[in-house]
Design an enzyme around this catalytic site. Structure first.
Site, short mmCIF file in Angstrom:
data_model
loop_
_atom_site.label_atom_id
_atom_site.label_comp_id
_atom_site.label_asym_id
_atom_site.label_seq_id
_atom_site.Cartn_x
_atom_site.Cartn_y
_atom_site.Cartn_z
N HIS A 72 -1.29 -2.82 -2.04
CA HIS A 72 -1.24 -4.15 -1.40
C HIS A 72 -0.04 -4.99 -1.88
CE1 HIS A 72 -5.84 -4.07 -0.27
NE2 HIS A 72 -5.10 -3.29 0.49
N CYS A 86 21.66 -10.55 0.17
CA CYS A 86 22.45 -10.80 1.39
C CYS A 86 22.81 -12.26 1.59
CB CYS A 86 21.72 -10.27 2.62
SG CYS A 86 20.27 -11.23 3.10
N GLN A 88 -5.43 -2.07 -5.66
CA GLN A 88 -5.32 -3.09 -4.60
C GLN A 88 -4.79 -4.37 -5.22
OE1 GLN A 88 -9.18 -2.92 -2.03
NE2 GLN A 88 -9.66 -1.99 -3.99
N ALA A 137 -16.11 -4.19 -16.76
CA ALA A 137 -15.09 -3.13 -16.81
C ALA A 137 -14.64 -2.83 -18.23
CB ALA A 137 -13.89 -3.53 -15.94
N THR A 140 -14.15 -3.00 -7.39
CA THR A 140 -13.79 -3.36 -6.02
C THR A 140 -15.04 -3.48 -5.16
OG1 THR A 140 -12.49 -2.75 -4.06
CG2 THR A 140 -13.22 -0.93 -5.47
N ARG A 181 -0.28 -18.14 -8.10
CA ARG A 181 -0.85 -16.89 -8.63
C ARG A 181 0.19 -16.13 -9.45
NH1 ARG A 181 -3.36 -13.96 -3.73
NH2 ARG A 181 -3.76 -12.37 -5.31
N CYS A 209 18.37 -15.14 -0.57
CA CYS A 209 18.26 -13.74 -1.01
C CYS A 209 19.47 -13.42 -1.87
CB CYS A 209 18.21 -12.82 0.21
SG CYS A 209 18.35 -11.07 -0.24
N TYR A 251 1.01 -18.26 -3.39
CA TYR A 251 1.47 -17.11 -4.19
C TYR A 251 2.27 -17.55 -5.41
CZ TYR A 251 -0.58 -14.01 -0.82
OH TYR A 251 -1.51 -13.35 -0.04
C1 BV8 Z 1 -4.79 -2.33 7.76
C2 BV8 Z 1 -3.64 -10.03 0.14
C3 BV8 Z 1 -4.05 -0.83 9.46
C4 BV8 Z 1 -3.18 -9.81 -1.24
C5 BV8 Z 1 -5.49 -8.65 0.72
C6 BV8 Z 1 -13.10 -4.92 10.95
C7 BV8 Z 1 -13.68 -3.79 10.43
C8 BV8 Z 1 -12.99 -2.95 9.58
C9 BV8 Z 1 -11.68 -3.22 9.21
C10 BV8 Z 1 -11.09 -4.35 9.72
C11 BV8 Z 1 -11.79 -5.19 10.58
N1 BV8 Z 1 -10.97 -6.21 10.91
C12 BV8 Z 1 -9.78 -6.04 10.28
C13 BV8 Z 1 -9.84 -4.91 9.55
C14 BV8 Z 1 -8.77 -4.36 8.69
C15 BV8 Z 1 -8.56 -5.22 7.46
C16 BV8 Z 1 -9.88 -5.34 6.74
O1 BV8 Z 1 -10.32 -4.45 6.05
N2 BV8 Z 1 -10.53 -6.49 6.86
C17 BV8 Z 1 -11.83 -6.68 6.23
C18 BV8 Z 1 -11.90 -8.05 5.61
C19 BV8 Z 1 -12.89 -6.40 7.27
N3 BV8 Z 1 -7.58 -4.53 6.63
C20 BV8 Z 1 -6.29 -4.73 6.80
O2 BV8 Z 1 -5.85 -5.55 7.59
C21 BV8 Z 1 -5.37 -3.85 5.99
N4 BV8 Z 1 -4.42 -3.22 6.82
O3 BV8 Z 1 -5.97 -2.06 7.96
O4 BV8 Z 1 -3.75 -1.77 8.42
C22 BV8 Z 1 -4.25 0.57 8.98
C23 BV8 Z 1 -4.69 1.48 9.87
C24 BV8 Z 1 -4.88 2.79 9.49
C25 BV8 Z 1 -4.64 3.21 8.20
C26 BV8 Z 1 -4.19 2.30 7.32
C27 BV8 Z 1 -4.01 0.99 7.70
C28 BV8 Z 1 -4.58 -4.69 5.00
C29 BV8 Z 1 -5.46 -5.14 3.87
C30 BV8 Z 1 -4.65 -5.96 2.89
C31 BV8 Z 1 -5.45 -7.08 2.47
N5 BV8 Z 1 -4.78 -7.89 1.47
N6 BV8 Z 1 -5.02 -9.76 0.21
C32 BV8 Z 1 -3.48 -10.96 -2.10
O5 BV8 Z 1 -3.25 -12.10 -1.72
O6 BV8 Z 1 -3.91 -10.66 -3.22
S1 BV8 Z 1 -7.16 -8.31 0.58
C33 BV8 Z 1 -7.87 -8.75 -0.89
O7 BV8 Z 1 -9.01 -7.90 -0.93
C34 BV8 Z 1 -7.23 -8.51 -2.18
O8 BV8 Z 1 -5.90 -8.50 -2.15
C35 BV8 Z 1 -7.74 -7.18 -2.67
O9 BV8 Z 1 -6.67 -6.32 -2.78
C36 BV8 Z 1 -8.67 -6.72 -1.60
C37 BV8 Z 1 -9.88 -6.05 -2.10
O10 BV8 Z 1 -10.67 -6.94 -2.87
P1 BV8 Z 1 -11.30 -6.44 -4.23
O11 BV8 Z 1 -10.22 -6.03 -5.11
O12 BV8 Z 1 -12.34 -5.45 -3.93
O13 BV8 Z 1 -11.93 -7.82 -4.81
P2 BV8 Z 1 -13.34 -8.48 -4.51
O14 BV8 Z 1 -13.31 -9.86 -5.03
O15 BV8 Z 1 -13.72 -8.30 -3.11
O16 BV8 Z 1 -14.37 -7.62 -5.37
C38 BV8 Z 1 -14.34 -7.63 -6.79
C39 BV8 Z 1 -15.38 -6.67 -7.30
O17 BV8 Z 1 -15.27 -6.62 -8.71
C40 BV8 Z 1 -16.83 -7.09 -6.99
O18 BV8 Z 1 -17.55 -5.97 -6.51
C41 BV8 Z 1 -17.39 -7.54 -8.35
O19 BV8 Z 1 -18.77 -7.24 -8.50
C42 BV8 Z 1 -16.56 -6.73 -9.30
N7 BV8 Z 1 -16.39 -7.34 -10.63
C43 BV8 Z 1 -16.27 -8.64 -10.96
N8 BV8 Z 1 -16.10 -8.79 -12.28
C44 BV8 Z 1 -16.11 -7.54 -12.80
C45 BV8 Z 1 -16.30 -6.61 -11.76
N9 BV8 Z 1 -16.39 -5.28 -11.99
C46 BV8 Z 1 -16.27 -4.85 -13.24
N10 BV8 Z 1 -16.07 -5.69 -14.31
C47 BV8 Z 1 -15.99 -7.04 -14.12
N11 BV8 Z 1 -15.81 -7.84 -15.20
#
Ligand code: BV8
Length: 230
Positions: free
Chosen positions: A105, A135, A87, A216, A173, A55, A132, A52
């Site tokens: 997030h 504290c 996100q 985008a 996304t 980043r 911190c 982090y």
């Molecule tokens: C939760 C840390 C409970 C931050 C991130 C099995 C099935 C279903 C769900 C789950 C499962 N097992 C576990 C889960 C839950 C899990 C989950 O979803 N896992 C997935 C992998 C299956 N989720 C969680 O744990 C979440 N918490 O569920 O709590 C709950 C219960 C009830 C109600 C609410 C909550 C917590 C999720 C937090 C994840 N944190 N990372 C960091 O370090 O940055 S995730 C990570 O992915 C990122 O942080 C980001 O925020 C997130 C999403 O990614 P995207 O932003 O979509 O990025 P990605 O690269 O994937 O896609 C980019 C897109 O842009 C592409 O489509 C591409 O084509 C496009 N693109 C590229 N260039 C361009 C473009 N578009 C336009 N223009 C361009 N130039």
């Protein structure tokens, strides 16, 4: 018209911030389970801080793009009828002029003290010995990032807005991470029109009423112009 916009890494890609799941994305090179879970932080906090810190430092090298700026224009026009949920943990929406951004997030430039439960603006590196400023505890600060398995922030507000919006737009996304990936169905079930703006069809394209594919910086300003002309 009430509008909810959800953004993901794709909106910041043309600013030079890596996405996660594209071929050269962050999670294609590194294992998220070793970097973005509470268990990973407990096992190797120095590794997670290093990930982090790099980043956070990268944010100093990048600038908001036309897509961030266009959404800020939309916020100014629609006021309280507009909610921007991201996100992304970068600050490019704010630097692009958006005033009220729901960072579901967390934020790279914020630290969270697990001793006093305070959130603190943080621009520098964090280490296992950082004290911190509130504290004085050492080694209790973590990045204020929602990791896998943790509850995203401000969910009640987001779900409330999805239930009452007229339109839901997902920008840059992949639709791979829940609960954000489920927002389109919640909005659609509540009667909203749904639109995907993405470089290419995402995993969830079929869930949207309409989609526009392209970079985008082209398709987001064009969409905003359309809404402003309505
Ligand atoms: C939760 C840390 C409970 C931050 C991130 C099995 C099935 C279903 C769900 C789950 C499962 N097992 C576990 C889960 C839950 C899990 C989950 O979803 N896992 C997935 C992998 C299956 N989720 C969680 O744990 C979440 N918490 O569920 O709590 C709950 C219960 C009830 C109600 C609410 C909550 C917590 C999720 C937090 C994840 N944190 N990372 C960091 O370090 O940055 S995730 C990570 O992915 C990122 O942080 C980001 O925020 C997130 C999403 O990614 P995207 O932003 O979509 O990025 P990605 O690269 O994937 O896609 C980019 C897109 O842009 C592409 O489509 C591409 O084509 C496009 N693109 C590229 N260039 C361009 C473009 N578009 C336009 N223009 C361009 N130039």
């Amino acid at each position: 018209m009430k509008l909810v916009v959800l953004t993901g890494a794709g909106i910041s890609a043309e600013s030079g911030v890596s996405t996660f799941r594209d071929p050269d994305g962050v999670w294609m090179k590194m294992d998220p389970m070793k970097l973005a879970t509470p268990e990973a932080f407990a096992a190797d906090p120095a590794l997670v801080h290093g990930f982090y810190n790099a980043r956070r430092a990268q944010l100093r090298e990048v600038e908001p793009n036309a897509a961030h700026r266009a959404l800020a224009q939309l916020e100014r026009k629609l006021g309280n009828d507009f909610m921007l949920v991201t996100q992304n943990v970068d600050d490019l929406h704010e630097r692009g002029g958006s005033r009220d951004v729901v960072h579901m997030h967390g934020q790279l430039q914020q630290a969270w003290c697990r001793s006093c439960d305070t959130r603190i603006s943080w621009d520098e590196d964090l280490s296992t010995g950082t004290e911190c400023p509130n504290c004085g505890s050492a080694g209790r600060l973590r990045p204020d990032i929602v990791w896998f398995g943790e509850m995203p922030y401000r969910m009640d507000e987001i779900l409330g807005a999805l239930d009452t919006c007229d339109m839901f737009v997902a920008i840059g996304t992949s639709g791979a991470v829940y609960p954000a990936a489920g927002f389109v169905e919640i909005a659609a079930n509540a009667g909203a029109e749904t639109l995907e703006l993405n470089l290419q069809p995402s995993e969830g394209t079929r869930l949207f009423d309409d989609f526009r594919h392209g970079p985008a910086t082209g398709i987001v300003p064009a969409f905003v112009d359309e809404i402003l002309a309505r």
